[in-house]
Design a protein around this motif. Structure first.
Motif, short mmCIF file in Angstrom:
data_model
loop_
_atom_site.label_atom_id
_atom_site.label_comp_id
_atom_site.label_asym_id
_atom_site.label_seq_id
_atom_site.Cartn_x
_atom_site.Cartn_y
_atom_site.Cartn_z
N ILE A 123 -3.51 -6.03 -11.00
CA ILE A 123 -2.14 -5.97 -10.48
C ILE A 123 -1.85 -7.08 -9.47
O ILE A 123 -0.69 -7.30 -9.14
CB ILE A 123 -1.81 -4.59 -9.88
CG1 ILE A 123 -2.73 -4.26 -8.70
CG2 ILE A 123 -1.86 -3.52 -10.96
CD1 ILE A 123 -2.33 -3.02 -7.93
N TYR A 131 -5.06 -0.25 -14.61
CA TYR A 131 -4.45 -1.09 -13.59
C TYR A 131 -5.39 -1.11 -12.38
O TYR A 131 -5.66 -0.06 -11.78
CB TYR A 131 -3.07 -0.56 -13.20
CG TYR A 131 -2.09 -0.54 -14.34
CD1 TYR A 131 -1.32 -1.68 -14.62
CD2 TYR A 131 -1.94 0.57 -15.16
CE1 TYR A 131 -0.42 -1.68 -15.69
CE2 TYR A 131 -1.05 0.57 -16.22
CZ TYR A 131 -0.29 -0.55 -16.47
OH TYR A 131 0.60 -0.56 -17.52
N PRO A 150 1.94 -5.34 -4.42
CA PRO A 150 1.16 -4.46 -5.29
C PRO A 150 0.05 -3.69 -4.57
O PRO A 150 -0.41 -2.67 -5.07
CB PRO A 150 0.59 -5.41 -6.35
CG PRO A 150 0.64 -6.77 -5.73
CD PRO A 150 1.81 -6.75 -4.79
N GLU A 205 -1.28 -10.03 -12.45
CA GLU A 205 -0.27 -9.77 -13.47
C GLU A 205 0.75 -8.78 -12.91
O GLU A 205 0.41 -7.65 -12.62
CB GLU A 205 -0.91 -9.14 -14.72
CG GLU A 205 -1.94 -10.02 -15.39
CD GLU A 205 -2.61 -9.30 -16.55
OE1 GLU A 205 -1.88 -8.82 -17.44
OE2 GLU A 205 -3.84 -9.22 -16.55
N GLU A 206 1.99 -9.23 -12.78
CA GLU A 206 3.03 -8.34 -12.29
C GLU A 206 3.26 -7.20 -13.26
O GLU A 206 3.33 -7.41 -14.47
CB GLU A 206 4.36 -9.09 -12.15
CG GLU A 206 4.48 -9.92 -10.92
CD GLU A 206 5.87 -10.56 -10.80
OE1 GLU A 206 6.79 -10.23 -11.58
OE2 GLU A 206 6.02 -11.38 -9.90
N ARG A 238 6.40 -4.72 -6.96
CA ARG A 238 6.16 -6.04 -7.57
C ARG A 238 5.77 -7.06 -6.49
O ARG A 238 4.85 -7.85 -6.68
CB ARG A 238 7.42 -6.50 -8.31
CG ARG A 238 7.25 -7.83 -9.04
CD ARG A 238 8.58 -8.44 -9.45
NE ARG A 238 9.37 -8.67 -8.25
CZ ARG A 238 10.65 -8.33 -8.10
NH1 ARG A 238 11.31 -7.75 -9.08
NH2 ARG A 238 11.29 -8.58 -6.97
N ASP A 239 6.46 -7.00 -5.35
CA ASP A 239 6.20 -7.95 -4.27
C ASP A 239 5.01 -7.55 -3.40
O ASP A 239 4.48 -8.39 -2.66
CB ASP A 239 7.45 -8.10 -3.39
CG ASP A 239 8.63 -8.70 -4.15
OD1 ASP A 239 8.41 -9.33 -5.21
OD2 ASP A 239 9.77 -8.52 -3.68
N THR A 260 5.58 -4.88 -15.20
CA THR A 260 6.97 -5.02 -15.64
C THR A 260 7.73 -3.77 -15.20
O THR A 260 7.12 -2.74 -14.89
CB THR A 260 7.07 -5.16 -17.17
OG1 THR A 260 6.66 -3.92 -17.77
CG2 THR A 260 6.24 -6.32 -17.68
N TYR A 282 10.60 -0.59 -7.58
CA TYR A 282 9.87 -1.51 -8.43
C TYR A 282 9.77 -2.89 -7.77
O TYR A 282 8.70 -3.50 -7.76
CB TYR A 282 10.52 -1.63 -9.82
CG TYR A 282 10.02 -2.83 -10.58
CD1 TYR A 282 8.72 -2.86 -11.08
CD2 TYR A 282 10.83 -3.95 -10.77
CE1 TYR A 282 8.25 -3.98 -11.76
CE2 TYR A 282 10.36 -5.07 -11.45
CZ TYR A 282 9.07 -5.08 -11.94
OH TYR A 282 8.59 -6.18 -12.60
#
Length: 131
Positions: A32, A5, A87, A35-36, A84-85, A38, A80
């Motif tokens: 990162i 990552y 990175p 690509e989010e 996600r928002d 998961t 998370y």
């Protein structure tokens, strides 16, 4: 499979990629920012940490400071969502396979990703050189 990552501008990420390529080890590169992660990937990373979120979240980063969050108050799902928002709050690179997790680039620790036979050979070679 080794997951790497990364972000393109990260010097440690470039070192890790170069090391894997020099060793001829296959890896999957995951940017990162493009690509989010998961939720399952995030949970897998957290499970592999020894120190929990402090191992992967850069609480001293400007991006994290601007959020003004207390990680201890967040559930895994809420954290998370924050990752996600945002990175850029993750420490990088995050290197992971089925058995190991390494955060950041460390010349010695990254060797654990070499196959066991290669590591054993290197130990024998070093012992022979010492004698």
């Amino acid at each position: 499979m080794i997951n790497l990552y990364i972000t393109p501008s990260c010097a440690s990420c470039r070192k890790a990629k170069a090391w894997f390529e020099e060793q001829g080890l296959e890896y999957k590169e995951i940017n990162i920012f493009k690509e989010e992660l998961t939720l399952d990937e995030f949970k897998a990373i957290i499970r592999m940490t020894e120190d929990g979120t402090s191992e992967i979240i850069s609480e001293r980063s400007k991006a994290f400071q601007e959020l003004g969050l207390d990680i201890e108050d967040l559930s895994i799902t809420e954290l998370y969502g924050v990752v996600r928002d945002n990175p850029s709050i993750l420490k990088r690179p995050i290197i992971m396979d089925e058995k190991r997790l390494q955060v950041g680039f460390n010349d010695e620790e990254i060797r654990s990703f070499l196959p066991r036979k290669v590591r054993e050979y290197e130990v024998r070679r070093l012992l022979d050189l010492a004698n």
